[in-house]
Enzyme design. Structure first.
Site, short mmCIF file in Angstrom:
data_model
loop_
_atom_site.label_atom_id
_atom_site.label_comp_id
_atom_site.label_asym_id
_atom_site.label_seq_id
_atom_site.Cartn_x
_atom_site.Cartn_y
_atom_site.Cartn_z
CE LYS A 48 -0.31 -0.23 5.04
NZ LYS A 48 -1.14 -0.74 6.17
CE1 TYR A 265 11.32 32.02 5.36
CE2 TYR A 265 11.63 29.65 5.11
CZ TYR A 265 11.39 30.89 4.56
OH TYR A 265 11.22 31.01 3.20
C1 LIG Z 1 -0.36 -1.62 6.96
C2 LIG Z 1 -0.92 -2.91 7.38
C3 LIG Z 1 -0.10 -4.04 7.51
C4 LIG Z 1 1.42 -3.96 7.42
O1 LIG Z 1 1.91 -3.42 8.64
P1 LIG Z 1 3.48 -3.22 8.92
O2 LIG Z 1 3.55 -2.78 10.32
O3 LIG Z 1 3.92 -2.18 7.94
O4 LIG Z 1 4.14 -4.52 8.65
C5 LIG Z 1 -0.70 -5.26 7.79
N1 LIG Z 1 -2.04 -5.35 7.94
C6 LIG Z 1 -2.86 -4.28 7.86
C7 LIG Z 1 -4.32 -4.45 8.08
C8 LIG Z 1 -2.32 -3.03 7.59
O5 LIG Z 1 -3.13 -1.95 7.54
#
Ligand SMILES: *Cc1c(COP(=O)(O)O)cnc(C)c1O
Length: 374
Positions: A48, A265
């Site tokens: 993702k 800044y």
């Molecule tokens: C993002 C996600 C993962 C992966 O998690 P990590 O901590 O990056 O390994 C697994 N399951 C779900 C439902 C997620 O949203």
């Protein structure tokens, strides 16, 4: 310290002032290591958010090459990108079934992660339209209170899902990166109870850190994301994963300032002594967090300049970061410095930036030259 200027001919040097090098061999090796640790469970890959910033297509191809067959994306658009890479891969969509996306999910043979009884009904109806039950996962929420059905509705969901081809029942840990947290055992038990309503359906609970829990709750399928990309799934211990992401930036200016002069800044940093400064051509528009800035009584982020760690000084601005290179006086305009890499890991940079490595990776900017190696 390999840098484009040092390790290759000048033609390798990009015109950009930031360079992102992504090691796909390390990504594949990380997946293999997690698959070995997960066995006999199947190991999937969570790709993702553009594969945590590194590039969904490139990551997916490398993972397919390593033997990964099941992938998780966040939404329809990412699912369609994944499907374009592989016609055969099993692709789950974590955000499930928001209104209007069912038809395209079905058309692309994507499997939504259903999160409510309404989702179950909607996917059943989508299956009637397709004249065959459609595949999906079901998410049981065992404590995140973010997405999924409460365990108490598992039985009802199982009855309502008679017209769905349920290929996975899953849940998600709240704090698997803390192995001593009693919530882990609580969630493992609650999920096991809920799973009893789905005999014969493969179950999945572990994200990256979950794979390292002493209980080994790997079940049928593990779902690592962060660890694949080189993040440390065991923050209490040394990182077992190989670094995947290397972020370098180019020095675009240097100067000497006197004690008492400020930087950036709002003059948030004042030199306590004469200082030599180097300005990098990257900033928050490239995903360097403003919270990486030097601030009273807080750690500031560092960059590696000629083997020396040099602190960020002043506030990170849109296109510039200023370093105090008083201890790395050889630094010159045009030199490359490491912001994240083999020495300064993504978790190290994130901690000094007062955020988490996940955010650093997923915000990697679009202005960098990107190189895929391995
Ligand atoms: C993002 C996600 C993962 C992966 O998690 P990590 O901590 O990056 O390994 C697994 N399951 C779900 C439902 C997620 O949203």
């Amino acid at each position: 310290m390999p840098s484009p200027a040092a390790t290759g001919p000048d033609t390798r040097a990009p015109v950009e002032t930031g360079l992102l090098t992504i090691d796909l061999a390390a990504l594949a090796a990380n997946w293999r290591a997690l698959a070995t640790r997960s066995a006999p469970a199947e190991c999937s890959a969570v790709i993702k958010a553009n594969a945590y910033g590194i590039g969904l297509e490139e990551a997916m191809r490398a993972l397919l090459g390593a033997g990964c067959r099941t992938f998780f994306v966040a939404n329809l658009a990412e699912g369609e990108r994944a499907r374009a890479v592989s016609a055969e891969a099993v692709v789950y969509v974590l955000d499930g079934l928001p209104p209007g996306v069912g038809e395209r999910l079905a058309a692309a043979n994507l499997r939504p992660v259903l999160g409510s009884l309404e989702d179950v009904d909607a996917w059943t109806a989508q299956g009637y339209a397709a004249r065959a039950p459609l595949s999906a996962a079901l998410h049981i929420d065992t404590g995140m209170n973010r997405y999924g059905l409460p365990p108490a509705l598992a039985g009802e969901a199982a009855r309502r899902a008679a017209g769905v081809r349920l290929t996975l029942v899953m849940s998600h840990f709240v704090s698997s990166q803390l192995p001593q947290d009693p919530r882990n055992a609580g969630q493992i038990a609650a999920f096991a109870t809920a799973c009893a309503a789905f005999p014969g359906v493969p179950a999945s609970l572990c994200n990256s850190s979950g794979i390292f829990l002493p209980q080994h709750p790997h079940l049928a399928l593990t779902r690592p994301g962060y660890a694949l990309y080189g993040g440390n799934p065991t923050p209490h211990a040394p990182n077992p994963m190989r670094p995947v992401v290397r972020l370098e930036a180019r020095i675009v200016a240097t100067r000497e300032i006197a004690a008492g002069e400020s930087v950036g800044y709002d003059a948030t940093w004042t030199a306590p002594r004469p200082a030599r400064l180097a300005t990098l051509g990257v900033g928050y528009a490239d995903g360097i967090p403003v919270s990486a800035s030097a601030h009273a009584e807080k750690l500031a982020a560092e960059a590696l300049v000629g083997g020396q760690r040099c602190p960020f000084v002043g506030r990170v601005s849109m296109d510039f970061v200023v370093l105090d290179v008083t201890n790395a006086r050889a630094a010159r305009c045009g030199d490359w410095v490491e912001i994240v890499g083999d020495t300064i890991g993504v978790d190290d940079f994130a901690a000094r930036s007062h955020t988490i490595g996940y955010e650093i990776l997923t915000r990697l900017g679009t202005r960098y030259a990107r190189r895929y190696v391995g």
